[in-house]
Design a protein around this motif. Sequence first.
Motif, PDB file in Angstrom:
ATOM      1  N   GLY A 170       0.802  -1.215   0.000  1.00  0.00           N
ATOM      2  CA  GLY A 170       0.000   0.000   0.000  1.00  0.00           C
ATOM      3  C   GLY A 170       0.838   1.270   0.000  1.00  0.00           C
ATOM      4  N   GLY A 171       2.149   1.136  -0.031  1.00  0.00           N
ATOM      5  CA  GLY A 171       3.038   2.298   0.024  1.00  0.00           C
ATOM      6  C   GLY A 171       3.429   2.804  -1.345  1.00  0.00           C
ATOM      7  N   LEU A 172       4.546   3.505  -1.372  1.00  0.00           N
ATOM      8  CA  LEU A 172       5.063   4.059  -2.622  1.00  0.00           C
ATOM      9  C   LEU A 172       5.797   2.985  -3.406  1.00  0.00           C
ATOM     10  CD1 LEU A 172       6.468   7.395  -1.174  1.00  0.00           C
ATOM     11  CD2 LEU A 172       4.310   7.042  -2.356  1.00  0.00           C
ATOM     12  N   ARG A 173       5.759   3.091  -4.743  1.00  0.00           N
ATOM     13  CA  ARG A 173       6.414   2.093  -5.575  1.00  0.00           C
ATOM     14  C   ARG A 173       7.184   2.764  -6.696  1.00  0.00           C
ATOM     15  NH1 ARG A 173       3.479  -2.249  -7.604  1.00  0.00           N
ATOM     16  NH2 ARG A 173       2.597  -2.377  -5.555  1.00  0.00           N
ATOM     17  N   VAL A 174       8.335   2.166  -7.007  1.00  0.00           N
ATOM     18  CA  VAL A 174       9.171   2.627  -8.111  1.00  0.00           C
ATOM     19  C   VAL A 174       9.591   1.389  -8.891  1.00  0.00           C
ATOM     20  CG1 VAL A 174      11.302   3.783  -8.786  1.00  0.00           C
ATOM     21  CG2 VAL A 174      10.055   4.568  -6.779  1.00  0.00           C
ATOM     22  N   GLY A 175       9.347   1.404 -10.181  1.00  0.00           N
ATOM     23  CA  GLY A 175       9.721   0.281 -11.025  1.00  0.00           C
ATOM     24  C   GLY A 175      11.054   0.507 -11.706  1.00  0.00           C
ATOM     25  N   THR A 176      11.855  -0.532 -11.786  1.00  0.00           N
ATOM     26  CA  THR A 176      13.106  -0.532 -12.528  1.00  0.00           C
ATOM     27  C   THR A 176      13.084  -1.770 -13.419  1.00  0.00           C
ATOM     28  OG1 THR A 176      14.405  -1.865 -10.993  1.00  0.00           O
ATOM     29  CG2 THR A 176      14.272   0.497 -10.525  1.00  0.00           C
ATOM     30  N   PRO A 177      14.023  -1.912 -14.354  1.00  0.00           N
ATOM     31  CA  PRO A 177      14.015  -3.108 -15.201  1.00  0.00           C
ATOM     32  C   PRO A 177      14.204  -4.413 -14.419  1.00  0.00           C
ATOM     33  CG  PRO A 177      15.350  -1.412 -16.205  1.00  0.00           C
ATOM     34  CD  PRO A 177      14.982  -0.919 -14.836  1.00  0.00           C
ATOM     35  N   ALA A 178      14.926  -4.392 -13.311  1.00  0.00           N
ATOM     36  CA  ALA A 178      15.244  -5.616 -12.578  1.00  0.00           C
ATOM     37  C   ALA A 178      14.335  -5.878 -11.377  1.00  0.00           C
ATOM     38  CB  ALA A 178      16.691  -5.580 -12.101  1.00  0.00           C
ATOM     39  N   PHE A 179      13.672  -4.855 -10.863  1.00  0.00           N
ATOM     40  CA  PHE A 179      12.838  -5.040  -9.672  1.00  0.00           C
ATOM     41  C   PHE A 179      11.859  -3.893  -9.527  1.00  0.00           C
ATOM     42  CE2 PHE A 179      16.692  -2.811  -8.427  1.00  0.00           C
ATOM     43  CZ  PHE A 179      16.210  -1.721  -7.736  1.00  0.00           C
ATOM     44  N   VAL A 180      10.872  -4.117  -8.669  1.00  0.00           N
ATOM     45  CA  VAL A 180       9.959  -3.060  -8.236  1.00  0.00           C
ATOM     46  C   VAL A 180      10.256  -2.835  -6.765  1.00  0.00           C
ATOM     47  CG1 VAL A 180       7.555  -2.414  -7.866  1.00  0.00           C
ATOM     48  CG2 VAL A 180       8.177  -3.747  -9.877  1.00  0.00           C
ATOM     49  N   LEU A 181      10.456  -1.590  -6.382  1.00  0.00           N
ATOM     50  CA  LEU A 181      10.708  -1.248  -4.988  1.00  0.00           C
ATOM     51  C   LEU A 181       9.435  -0.701  -4.376  1.00  0.00           C
ATOM     52  CD1 LEU A 181      12.681  -0.707  -2.580  1.00  0.00           C
ATOM     53  CD2 LEU A 181      12.999   1.571  -3.562  1.00  0.00           C
ATOM     54  N   LEU A 182       9.014  -1.294  -3.270  1.00  0.00           N
ATOM     55  CA  LEU A 182       7.881  -0.795  -2.492  1.00  0.00           C
ATOM     56  C   LEU A 182       8.439  -0.236  -1.184  1.00  0.00           C
ATOM     57  CD1 LEU A 182       5.513  -3.899  -2.750  1.00  0.00           C
ATOM     58  CD2 LEU A 182       5.548  -1.908  -4.242  1.00  0.00           C
ATOM     59  N   VAL A 183       7.987   0.939  -0.804  1.00  0.00           N
ATOM     60  CA  VAL A 183       8.433   1.547   0.452  1.00  0.00           C
ATOM     61  C   VAL A 183       7.218   2.070   1.190  1.00  0.00           C
ATOM     62  CG1 VAL A 183       9.834   3.342   1.521  1.00  0.00           C
ATOM     63  CG2 VAL A 183      10.634   2.241  -0.558  1.00  0.00           C
ATOM     64  N   LYS A 184       7.093   1.664   2.442  1.00  0.00           N
ATOM     65  CA  LYS A 184       5.966   2.097   3.270  1.00  0.00           C
ATOM     66  C   LYS A 184       6.505   2.525   4.628  1.00  0.00           C
ATOM     67  CE  LYS A 184       1.599   1.972   4.795  1.00  0.00           C
ATOM     68  NZ  LYS A 184       0.300   1.849   4.296  1.00  0.00           N
ATOM     69  N   GLN A 185       6.245   3.780   4.994  1.00  0.00           N
ATOM     70  CA  GLN A 185       6.616   4.260   6.326  1.00  0.00           C
ATOM     71  C   GLN A 185       5.708   3.572   7.343  1.00  0.00           C
ATOM     72  OE1 GLN A 185       9.805   6.013   5.935  1.00  0.00           O
ATOM     73  NE2 GLN A 185       8.930   6.760   7.803  1.00  0.00           N
ATOM     74  N   ARG A 186       6.309   3.122   8.444  1.00  0.00           N
ATOM     75  CA  ARG A 186       5.522   2.506   9.509  1.00  0.00           C
ATOM     76  C   ARG A 186       5.040   3.587  10.460  1.00  0.00           C
ATOM     77  NH1 ARG A 186       9.950  -0.505   9.541  1.00  0.00           N
ATOM     78  NH2 ARG A 186      10.526   0.060  11.634  1.00  0.00           N
ATOM     79  N   GLY A 187       3.942   3.304  11.132  1.00  0.00           N
ATOM     80  CA  GLY A 187       3.373   4.263  12.061  1.00  0.00           C
ATOM     81  C   GLY A 187       4.035   4.264  13.422  1.00  0.00           C
ATOM     82  N   ASP A 188       4.823   3.233  13.737  1.00  0.00           N
ATOM     83  CA  ASP A 188       5.449   3.186  15.068  1.00  0.00           C
ATOM     84  C   ASP A 188       6.622   4.157  15.139  1.00  0.00           C
ATOM     85  OD1 ASP A 188       7.315   1.917  13.516  1.00  0.00           O
ATOM     86  OD2 ASP A 188       7.222  -0.007  14.550  1.00  0.00           O
ATOM     87  N   ASP A 189       7.151   4.332  16.330  1.00  0.00           N
ATOM     88  CA  ASP A 189       8.233   5.285  16.548  1.00  0.00           C
ATOM     89  C   ASP A 189       9.609   4.694  16.271  1.00  0.00           C
ATOM     90  OD1 ASP A 189       6.438   7.226  17.278  1.00  0.00           O
ATOM     91  OD2 ASP A 189       6.513   6.724  19.406  1.00  0.00           O
ATOM     92  N   SER A 190       9.653   3.442  15.857  1.00  0.00           N
ATOM     93  CA  SER A 190      10.925   2.783  15.606  1.00  0.00           C
ATOM     94  C   SER A 190      11.593   3.370  14.366  1.00  0.00           C
ATOM     95  CB  SER A 190      10.696   1.284  15.389  1.00  0.00           C
ATOM     96  OG  SER A 190      11.870   0.681  14.928  1.00  0.00           O
ATOM     97  N   ALA A 191      12.890   3.586  14.461  1.00  0.00           N
ATOM     98  CA  ALA A 191      13.655   4.073  13.315  1.00  0.00           C
ATOM     99  C   ALA A 191      14.318   2.914  12.583  1.00  0.00           C
ATOM    100  CB  ALA A 191      14.717   5.058  13.784  1.00  0.00           C
ATOM    101  N   GLN A 192      13.931   1.692  12.953  1.00  0.00           N
ATOM    102  CA  GLN A 192      14.538   0.510  12.353  1.00  0.00           C
ATOM    103  C   GLN A 192      14.063   0.329  10.912  1.00  0.00           C
ATOM    104  OE1 GLN A 192      14.559  -3.041  14.637  1.00  0.00           O
ATOM    105  NE2 GLN A 192      16.401  -3.499  13.504  1.00  0.00           N
ATOM    106  N   THR A 193      15.019   0.055  10.031  1.00  0.00           N
ATOM    107  CA  THR A 193      14.732  -0.204   8.631  1.00  0.00           C
ATOM    108  C   THR A 193      14.477  -1.696   8.466  1.00  0.00           C
ATOM    109  OG1 THR A 193      16.206   1.580   7.993  1.00  0.00           O
ATOM    110  CG2 THR A 193      15.654  -0.014   6.303  1.00  0.00           C
ATOM    111  N   ARG A 194      13.406  -2.024   7.734  1.00  0.00           N
ATOM    112  CA  ARG A 194      13.109  -3.424   7.466  1.00  0.00           C
ATOM    113  C   ARG A 194      13.084  -3.635   5.955  1.00  0.00           C
ATOM    114  NH1 ARG A 194       8.090  -5.259  11.109  1.00  0.00           N
ATOM    115  NH2 ARG A 194       7.000  -4.135   9.480  1.00  0.00           N
TER     116      ARG A 194
END
Length: 156
Positions: free
Chosen positions: A46-70
């Motif tokens: 449900g987040g932002l998406r960017v397509g490239t020839p090799a992959f599609v990147l999906l990025v969604k900010q989480r609502g929690d206060d954690s700064a951890q990248t997953r």
Amino acid sequence: MDQSAPGDSGVAADSSFSLTASTGAPDTSGAPVVLRLRSDFLSANGGLRVGTPAFVLLVKQRGDDSAQTRVGYTVTKKIGNAVVRNRIKRRFRAMVHEVLKTHGLPGADHVLIGRDEAMTREFAVMQADLVRALERVRDGKASADRRPPRGKPRRR
């Protein structure tokens, strides 16, 4: 002699990308934690998406206060057999290990969806694609709109 591309060492990914073996708790070394739950992948869809020839990147900010990248990886069976899919995911893990520490969005879930081109595209070019894709997300130039599903809505 096998000419494998960078990221295809055949060696298991380093343990900083997963849960700690002894406690099952997330590793807090600053490295991204790997997404394992289906609900996390669906949320990232449900987040932002960017397509490239090799992959599609999906990025969604989480609502929690954690700064951890997953981060999560997925390659469908349309791409190839298990050997091909696992090789693509190994390339993704190596690429993310290099790029996400400096260019990733803190507190966000990142999902890479593999495409056919991920097997043959040069590793350095894929890394540059990931950096550009992350910059597009950061600049707000990524696509957020999703087409509504066709036909009747599914019952769950």
